[in-house]
Every structure is written in C-alpha cells, then in structure tokens.
Design an enzyme around this catalytic site. Sequence first.
Site, PDB file in Angstrom:
ATOM      1  N   HIS A  58       0.858  -1.189   0.000  1.00  0.00           N
ATOM      2  CA  HIS A  58       0.000   0.000   0.000  1.00  0.00           C
ATOM      3  C   HIS A  58       0.894   1.240   0.000  1.00  0.00           C
ATOM      4  CE1 HIS A  58      -3.840  -1.969   1.862  1.00  0.00           C
ATOM      5  NE2 HIS A  58      -3.300  -2.725   0.906  1.00  0.00           N
ATOM      6  N   GLU A  60       1.051   3.833   1.829  1.00  0.00           N
ATOM      7  CA  GLU A  60       1.568   4.209   3.147  1.00  0.00           C
ATOM      8  C   GLU A  60       2.756   3.346   3.549  1.00  0.00           C
ATOM      9  OE1 GLU A  60      -1.607   3.497   2.242  1.00  0.00           O
ATOM     10  OE2 GLU A  60      -2.986   4.137   3.821  1.00  0.00           O
ATOM     11  N   CYS A  88      -6.048   1.748   6.041  1.00  0.00           N
ATOM     12  CA  CYS A  88      -6.658   0.500   6.499  1.00  0.00           C
ATOM     13  C   CYS A  88      -6.007   0.090   7.824  1.00  0.00           C
ATOM     14  CB  CYS A  88      -6.463  -0.591   5.447  1.00  0.00           C
ATOM     15  SG  CYS A  88      -4.739  -1.121   5.241  1.00  0.00           S
ATOM     16  N   CYS A  91      -2.170  -0.514   7.525  1.00  0.00           N
ATOM     17  CA  CYS A  91      -1.406   0.722   7.416  1.00  0.00           C
ATOM     18  C   CYS A  91      -1.448   1.521   8.715  1.00  0.00           C
ATOM     19  CB  CYS A  91      -1.918   1.546   6.241  1.00  0.00           C
ATOM     20  SG  CYS A  91      -1.565   0.753   4.644  1.00  0.00           S
TER      21      CYS A  91
END
Length: 157
Positions: A58, A60, A88, A91
Amino acid sequence: MSDQAKANYGTFMDAAIEQARLAAERGEVPVGAVVVRDGIILARAGNRTRERNDPTAHAEIVAIREACAALGAERLVDSDLYVTLEPCAMCAGAISFARIKRLYFGAEDEKGGAVTNGARFFSLPTCHHAPDVYTGIGEREASGLLRSFFRAQRKGD
C-alpha cells in the site's frame, strides 16, 4: 497544527495526489502517500500491490519503508504522513509502529478504513502510539480519482 504545517499541508497533499495519479496510470488503485519531516519530503509512493504482487505494498507502507531507509531508522518520530485515502488497519498499524507524529488524509474509506471508520485503530487500548489525525485534506480531488478509477474498472468488466 503548527504554522509550518498549515502553510505546507496543501503542497504535501498535492504531492500525495500526484502519487495517486501515477498509481492509477500503472493500473493500481489510486492512493498516494508522502512522508514529511521538517518541511522536507523524505519519501513519496503510490500503491504498488499489483505491480509487486504484494498485498502489503500500500502507498503508506511503501512510503514508510522508503523514509525509514532514507533515515537509516526504524521509526519516523517527528514525521508526518500525508495520504489520499483513510488508512486501512494494516497501514494504521504501520503508522503506529513507525511513530508517525501527524497523519493527514483526504478521502474517508467507509468500507476499509480503520482510522475514523471501522476498527478505529488509534482508539484501541492495544495501540502503542496514536498520531494526531487531520481528515478531509484534498478530499474532493482524492475522492474524484478513486471514483474515476473504479468507474473505469466497472466499464472494463
């Protein structure tokens, strides 16, 4: 929020939005992130889950990894994270363990978010560190990128 942060948050979110655009061009869900310390961008990233065949890639996580590598440190104390979509749970956990000082995000994610929606990770008693959270920065543009991307995906089915 410091005067420095107020003066620059738009610029930093613009950099995250640019990363989201680049992710979309690669066929990734358009999410972008930048890590900032002392007014300097340490790392920029967009989603790379499909490109890397890695569900943890992801925006992040990629940005946090790159910033840690740049600093030669496992923690990003006194750093800020700007991300186009509400993080999420995975993260949010990484943000907590990295000791990010402030989190700025654009669009809320009612289905997968874990900051203001869902599990509300930073409010859990097991959370080791909770950053200051600022929502809605660049929300219109971030949401627009996501809507356009998923609309195109549905048309391609």
